[in-house]
Design a protein around this motif. Structure first.
Motif, mmCIF file in Angstrom:
data_model
loop_
_atom_site.group_PDB
_atom_site.id
_atom_site.type_symbol
_atom_site.label_atom_id
_atom_site.label_comp_id
_atom_site.label_asym_id
_atom_site.label_seq_id
_atom_site.Cartn_x
_atom_site.Cartn_y
_atom_site.Cartn_z
ATOM 1 N N ARG A 1 -8.825 -0.211 0.467
ATOM 2 C CA ARG A 1 -8.978 0.860 -0.456
ATOM 3 C C ARG A 1 -9.246 2.166 0.253
ATOM 4 O O ARG A 1 -8.686 3.202 -0.163
ATOM 5 C CB ARG A 1 -10.154 0.475 -1.347
ATOM 6 C CG ARG A 1 -10.264 1.343 -2.503
ATOM 7 C CD ARG A 1 -10.536 0.521 -3.729
ATOM 8 N NE ARG A 1 -10.988 1.287 -4.780
ATOM 9 C CZ ARG A 1 -10.236 1.802 -5.703
ATOM 10 N NH1 ARG A 1 -8.990 1.638 -5.717
ATOM 11 N NH2 ARG A 1 -10.734 2.475 -6.657
ATOM 12 N N PHE A 2 -10.083 2.171 1.236
ATOM 13 C CA PHE A 2 -10.369 3.370 2.029
ATOM 14 C C PHE A 2 -9.096 3.913 2.640
ATOM 15 O O PHE A 2 -8.847 5.108 2.630
ATOM 16 C CB PHE A 2 -11.403 3.027 3.113
ATOM 17 C CG PHE A 2 -11.661 4.170 4.054
ATOM 18 C CD1 PHE A 2 -12.394 5.272 3.621
ATOM 19 C CD2 PHE A 2 -11.154 4.162 5.341
ATOM 20 C CE1 PHE A 2 -12.624 6.319 4.491
ATOM 21 C CE2 PHE A 2 -11.382 5.210 6.200
ATOM 22 C CZ PHE A 2 -12.120 6.301 5.775
ATOM 23 N N GLU A 3 -8.270 2.982 3.151
ATOM 24 C CA GLU A 3 -7.030 3.396 3.783
ATOM 25 C C GLU A 3 -6.081 3.995 2.757
ATOM 26 O O GLU A 3 -5.323 4.929 3.047
ATOM 27 C CB GLU A 3 -6.364 2.205 4.479
ATOM 28 C CG GLU A 3 -7.112 1.779 5.707
ATOM 29 C CD GLU A 3 -6.467 0.566 6.357
ATOM 30 O OE1 GLU A 3 -5.372 0.142 5.917
ATOM 31 O OE2 GLU A 3 -7.063 0.078 7.298
ATOM 32 N N GLN A 4 -6.153 3.440 1.566
ATOM 33 C CA GLN A 4 -5.282 3.974 0.527
ATOM 34 C C GLN A 4 -5.711 5.398 0.180
ATOM 35 O O GLN A 4 -4.877 6.283 0.039
ATOM 36 C CB GLN A 4 -5.356 3.072 -0.708
ATOM 37 C CG GLN A 4 -4.395 3.492 -1.791
ATOM 38 C CD GLN A 4 -4.521 2.622 -3.039
ATOM 39 O OE1 GLN A 4 -5.310 1.665 -3.089
ATOM 40 N NE2 GLN A 4 -3.729 2.945 -4.038
#
Length: 128
Positions: A1-4
């Motif tokens: 999610r962070f990467e998204q």
């Protein structure tokens, strides 16, 4: 999610950067267009000033030419005026001389008449 989220943020940042770069490019282009326009306007002003200077120079030369042409005419007019005054003075002197001679002639004629009348009276009184 962070990467998204990071990917989305980077995508937004890239889009914002492209938008900013497009605005900067448009502003630079507008500035360049304004500079070109001002340069053309300045060149136009310079051309007009050069034409005015040339025209003024031409008018000054024409004025100098006219003044140079008028000087001899002015001198000729002064010479004519002096000549006229001299001839007028001579004419007045001649008229005065003729008047004086005519007056003398009238006087002598009057004297001759008077003398003739006196002689006639004398003869008449002698014959009476």
């Amino acid at each position: 999610r962070f990467e998204q989220r990071l990917g989305e943020s980077l995508g937004e940042a890239a889009a914002a950067r492209e938008k900013f770069e497009a605005k900067v490019e448009a502003a630079l282009q507008a500035g360049m267009d304004d500079m070109k326009h001002m340069h053309r306007a300045r060149e136009h002003v310079v051309e007009n000033l050069e034409k005015q200077i040339s025209s003024t120079s031409d008018m000054n030369q024409r004025f100098d030419t006219i003044v140079a042409e008028l000087k001899p005419l002015q001198q000729a007019r002064a010479d004519d005026a002096q000549h006229f005054e001299k001839r007028l003075s001579e004419s007045i002197t001649k008229i005065q001389t003729v008047e004086a001679k005519f007056f003398d002639f009238q006087l002598s004629q009057e004297q001759s008449r008077t003398d003739a009348l006196q002689q006639l009276e004398k003869r008449l009184s002698e014959s009476i």
